[in-house]
Design a protein around this motif. Structure first.
Motif, PDB file in Angstrom:
ATOM      1  N   GLU A   1      10.339 -27.785 -29.029  1.00 49.18           N
ATOM      2  CA  GLU A   1      10.930 -29.071 -28.688  1.00 49.18           C
ATOM      3  C   GLU A   1      10.009 -29.844 -27.753  1.00 49.18           C
ATOM      4  O   GLU A   1       9.379 -29.252 -26.872  1.00 49.18           O
ATOM      5  CB  GLU A   1      12.283 -28.831 -28.008  1.00 49.18           C
ATOM      6  CG  GLU A   1      13.165 -30.032 -27.851  1.00 49.18           C
ATOM      7  CD  GLU A   1      14.519 -29.660 -27.256  1.00 49.18           C
ATOM      8  OE1 GLU A   1      14.693 -28.485 -26.853  1.00 49.18           O
ATOM      9  OE2 GLU A   1      15.387 -30.534 -27.195  1.00 49.18           O
TER      10      GLU A   1
ATOM     11  N   LYS B   1      13.711 -37.388 -45.039  1.00 51.60           N
ATOM     12  CA  LYS B   1      14.177 -36.224 -44.293  1.00 51.60           C
ATOM     13  C   LYS B   1      15.447 -35.716 -44.954  1.00 51.60           C
ATOM     14  O   LYS B   1      16.327 -36.508 -45.329  1.00 51.60           O
ATOM     15  CB  LYS B   1      14.461 -36.640 -42.845  1.00 51.60           C
ATOM     16  CG  LYS B   1      15.188 -35.633 -42.000  1.00 51.60           C
ATOM     17  CD  LYS B   1      15.502 -36.236 -40.630  1.00 51.60           C
ATOM     18  CE  LYS B   1      16.286 -35.287 -39.756  1.00 51.60           C
ATOM     19  NZ  LYS B   1      16.601 -35.878 -38.432  1.00 51.60           N
TER      20      LYS B   1
ATOM     21  N   VAL C   1      12.838 -41.973 -43.729  1.00 52.96           N
ATOM     22  CA  VAL C   1      12.257 -41.942 -42.389  1.00 52.96           C
ATOM     23  C   VAL C   1      11.329 -43.122 -42.169  1.00 52.96           C
ATOM     24  O   VAL C   1      11.426 -43.843 -41.170  1.00 52.96           O
ATOM     25  CB  VAL C   1      11.486 -40.623 -42.164  1.00 52.96           C
ATOM     26  CG1 VAL C   1      10.777 -40.640 -40.805  1.00 52.96           C
ATOM     27  CG2 VAL C   1      12.431 -39.433 -42.250  1.00 52.96           C
TER      28      VAL C   1
ATOM     29  N   ARG D   1       9.776 -42.693 -32.937  1.00 50.95           N
ATOM     30  CA  ARG D   1       8.934 -41.510 -32.712  1.00 50.95           C
ATOM     31  C   ARG D   1       8.133 -41.099 -33.942  1.00 50.95           C
ATOM     32  O   ARG D   1       7.341 -40.142 -33.885  1.00 50.95           O
ATOM     33  CB  ARG D   1       9.835 -40.333 -32.293  1.00 50.95           C
ATOM     34  CG  ARG D   1      10.580 -40.546 -30.987  1.00 50.95           C
ATOM     35  CD  ARG D   1      11.373 -39.293 -30.608  1.00 50.95           C
ATOM     36  NE  ARG D   1      12.449 -39.017 -31.557  1.00 50.95           N
ATOM     37  CZ  ARG D   1      12.441 -37.998 -32.402  1.00 50.95           C
ATOM     38  NH1 ARG D   1      11.415 -37.153 -32.436  1.00 50.95           N
ATOM     39  NH2 ARG D   1      13.469 -37.801 -33.212  1.00 50.95           N
ATOM     40  N   PHE D   2       8.339 -41.787 -35.049  1.00 57.84           N
ATOM     41  CA  PHE D   2       7.688 -41.419 -36.306  1.00 57.84           C
ATOM     42  C   PHE D   2       6.578 -42.421 -36.631  1.00 57.84           C
ATOM     43  O   PHE D   2       6.781 -43.632 -36.549  1.00 57.84           O
ATOM     44  CB  PHE D   2       8.713 -41.414 -37.446  1.00 57.84           C
ATOM     45  CG  PHE D   2       9.829 -40.426 -37.257  1.00 57.84           C
ATOM     46  CD1 PHE D   2      10.974 -40.772 -36.553  1.00 57.84           C
ATOM     47  CD2 PHE D   2       9.726 -39.145 -37.766  1.00 57.84           C
ATOM     48  CE1 PHE D   2      11.998 -39.861 -36.365  1.00 57.84           C
ATOM     49  CE2 PHE D   2      10.751 -38.222 -37.587  1.00 57.84           C
ATOM     50  CZ  PHE D   2      11.890 -38.590 -36.881  1.00 57.84           C
TER      51      PHE D   2
ATOM     52  N   ILE E   1       5.358 -36.761 -35.853  1.00 55.12           N
ATOM     53  CA  ILE E   1       6.611 -36.858 -35.110  1.00 55.12           C
ATOM     54  C   ILE E   1       6.290 -36.563 -33.655  1.00 55.12           C
ATOM     55  O   ILE E   1       5.841 -35.452 -33.320  1.00 55.12           O
ATOM     56  CB  ILE E   1       7.669 -35.874 -35.635  1.00 55.12           C
ATOM     57  CG1 ILE E   1       7.882 -36.073 -37.146  1.00 55.12           C
ATOM     58  CG2 ILE E   1       8.982 -36.034 -34.886  1.00 55.12           C
ATOM     59  CD1 ILE E   1       8.806 -35.038 -37.783  1.00 55.12           C
TER      60      ILE E   1
ATOM     61  N   SER F   1       9.230 -34.177 -30.367  1.00 55.70           N
ATOM     62  CA  SER F   1      10.154 -33.635 -31.361  1.00 55.70           C
ATOM     63  C   SER F   1      11.468 -33.173 -30.720  1.00 55.70           C
ATOM     64  O   SER F   1      11.500 -32.699 -29.575  1.00 55.70           O
ATOM     65  CB  SER F   1       9.494 -32.488 -32.121  1.00 55.70           C
ATOM     66  OG  SER F   1       9.091 -31.473 -31.238  1.00 55.70           O
ATOM     67  N   GLN F   2      12.542 -33.342 -31.477  1.00 60.03           N
ATOM     68  CA  GLN F   2      13.882 -33.005 -31.014  1.00 60.03           C
ATOM     69  C   GLN F   2      14.521 -32.006 -31.960  1.00 60.03           C
ATOM     70  O   GLN F   2      14.133 -31.908 -33.124  1.00 60.03           O
ATOM     71  CB  GLN F   2      14.723 -34.285 -30.933  1.00 60.03           C
ATOM     72  CG  GLN F   2      14.136 -35.330 -29.999  1.00 60.03           C
ATOM     73  CD  GLN F   2      14.887 -36.647 -30.039  1.00 60.03           C
ATOM     74  OE1 GLN F   2      15.862 -36.812 -30.764  1.00 60.03           O
ATOM     75  NE2 GLN F   2      14.427 -37.607 -29.240  1.00 60.03           N
TER      76      GLN F   2
ATOM     77  N   ASP G   1      15.442 -32.985 -35.380  1.00 61.12           N
ATOM     78  CA  ASP G   1      14.391 -33.234 -36.367  1.00 61.12           C
ATOM     79  C   ASP G   1      14.233 -32.062 -37.335  1.00 61.12           C
ATOM     80  O   ASP G   1      13.515 -32.181 -38.332  1.00 61.12           O
ATOM     81  CB  ASP G   1      13.046 -33.485 -35.676  1.00 61.12           C
ATOM     82  CG  ASP G   1      13.048 -34.755 -34.844  1.00 61.12           C
ATOM     83  OD1 ASP G   1      12.288 -34.809 -33.860  1.00 61.12           O
ATOM     84  OD2 ASP G   1      13.817 -35.688 -35.175  1.00 61.12           O
ATOM     85  N   THR G   2      14.878 -30.949 -37.031  1.00 56.09           N
ATOM     86  CA  THR G   2      14.828 -29.804 -37.939  1.00 56.09           C
ATOM     87  C   THR G   2      15.390 -30.204 -39.297  1.00 56.09           C
ATOM     88  O   THR G   2      16.538 -30.654 -39.397  1.00 56.09           O
ATOM     89  CB  THR G   2      15.623 -28.620 -37.365  1.00 56.09           C
ATOM     90  OG1 THR G   2      14.959 -28.141 -36.192  1.00 56.09           O
ATOM     91  CG2 THR G   2      15.749 -27.499 -38.381  1.00 56.09           C
TER      92      THR G   2
ATOM     93  N   TYR H   1      11.233 -32.106 -45.049  1.00 56.38           N
ATOM     94  CA  TYR H   1      10.624 -33.433 -45.112  1.00 56.38           C
ATOM     95  C   TYR H   1       9.877 -33.553 -46.434  1.00 56.38           C
ATOM     96  O   TYR H   1       9.065 -32.697 -46.780  1.00 56.38           O
ATOM     97  CB  TYR H   1       9.675 -33.652 -43.935  1.00 56.38           C
ATOM     98  CG  TYR H   1      10.420 -33.875 -42.641  1.00 56.38           C
ATOM     99  CD1 TYR H   1      10.905 -32.800 -41.907  1.00 56.38           C
ATOM    100  CD2 TYR H   1      10.655 -35.166 -42.172  1.00 56.38           C
ATOM    101  CE1 TYR H   1      11.611 -33.012 -40.727  1.00 56.38           C
ATOM    102  CE2 TYR H   1      11.351 -35.379 -40.994  1.00 56.38           C
ATOM    103  CZ  TYR H   1      11.829 -34.302 -40.289  1.00 56.38           C
ATOM    104  OH  TYR H   1      12.526 -34.512 -39.122  1.00 56.38           O
TER     105      TYR H   1
END
Lengths: 120, 113
Positions: free
Chosen positions: A15, A38, A48, A63-64, A79, A82-83, A86-87, A90
């Motif tokens: 993260e 995504k 995205v 963030r992308f 990315i 990352s958070q 975001d899992t 893609y």
């Protein structure tokens, strides 16, 4: 016919780190569009970011961001920060530009996807 | 969220039976698409429509037919389902104008036993 290749089946980062997903494509078209979608565990396909091939400036959405290299036929997704949310899977996708009908009348060509895991 | 619904959301059927999946949109968009998603293959285009009664084949159209009698509805039919058609099916729509993104429905999980 177009082909889209995603060479990383799975990636895992911590993260808050920055991660880059790679995508290459092959086409004889000069006018086209590229997308990153995504797909979280809910299965919903979420757009995205998109890039028009005629634009030299790389697209960004919060963030992308992408690194679009037209000559190399490369379209990577970065990315930042990352958070956990975001899992997801893609998918990189290609769409040919249809001058007279507008947009991509004959659909998207997808890569096989990269499973991105964000670790806490 | 784009107004796209798919029905049914889940279906189990036996080999050899006919199956129809429905995609309904409330956006009045011109283009509609059917994709299937299988492990290791990403999404692949089955059929698409560029207007009422106007349809064309995609990459993996064998064994499937489609119909579009109204702007809002796009039907995918498996005339005689086979186990190889076990998959997740997505409908997508695209609006007018250049480079319109495609927006996807929630998907239908179909299992053919």
């Amino acid at each position: 016919a177009q082909t889209v290749t995603q060479s990383q089946p799975e990636m895992s980062v911590q993260e808050a780190e920055t991660v880059t997903l790679s995508c290459t494509y092959d086409t004889s078209e000069n006018n086209y569009y590229l997308f990153w979608y995504k797909q979280p565990p809910s299965r919903q396909m979420i757009l995205v970011i998109r890039q028009e091939a005629y634009k030299q400036q790389n697209a960004t959405e919060n963030r992308f961001s992408v690194n679009f290299q037209k000559a190399a036929k490369s379209f990577s997704l970065k990315i930042s920060d990352s958070q956990l949310g975001d899992t997801a899977m893609y998918f990189c996708a290609f769409m040919k530009h249809e001058m007279y009908s507008g947009g991509g009348a004959d659909g998207l060509t997808f890569g096989k996807g990269t499973h991105l895991i964000i670790q806490p | 969220d784009a107004g796209i619904t798919q029905s049914p959301r889940h279906k189990v059927t036996e080999t050899g039976t006919p199956v129809t999946l429905r995609c309904h949109q409330t956006e009045n968009h011109r283009y509609m698409y059917w994709y299937r998603q299988d492990p290791g293959h990403g999404l692949r285009l089955i059929h698409y429509s560029y207007g009422v009664k106007d349809t064309d084949k995609g990459e993996v159209s064998d064994g499937y037919s489609v119909s579009r009698s109204k702007t809002e509805d796009f039907l995918l039919t498996l005339e005689s389902a086979t186990s190889s058609q076990t998959s997740v099916y997505f409908c997508a729509i695209s609006g007018p104008g250049l480079a319109s993104e495609q927006y996807f429905g929630p998907g239908t999980r179909l299992t053919v036993t």
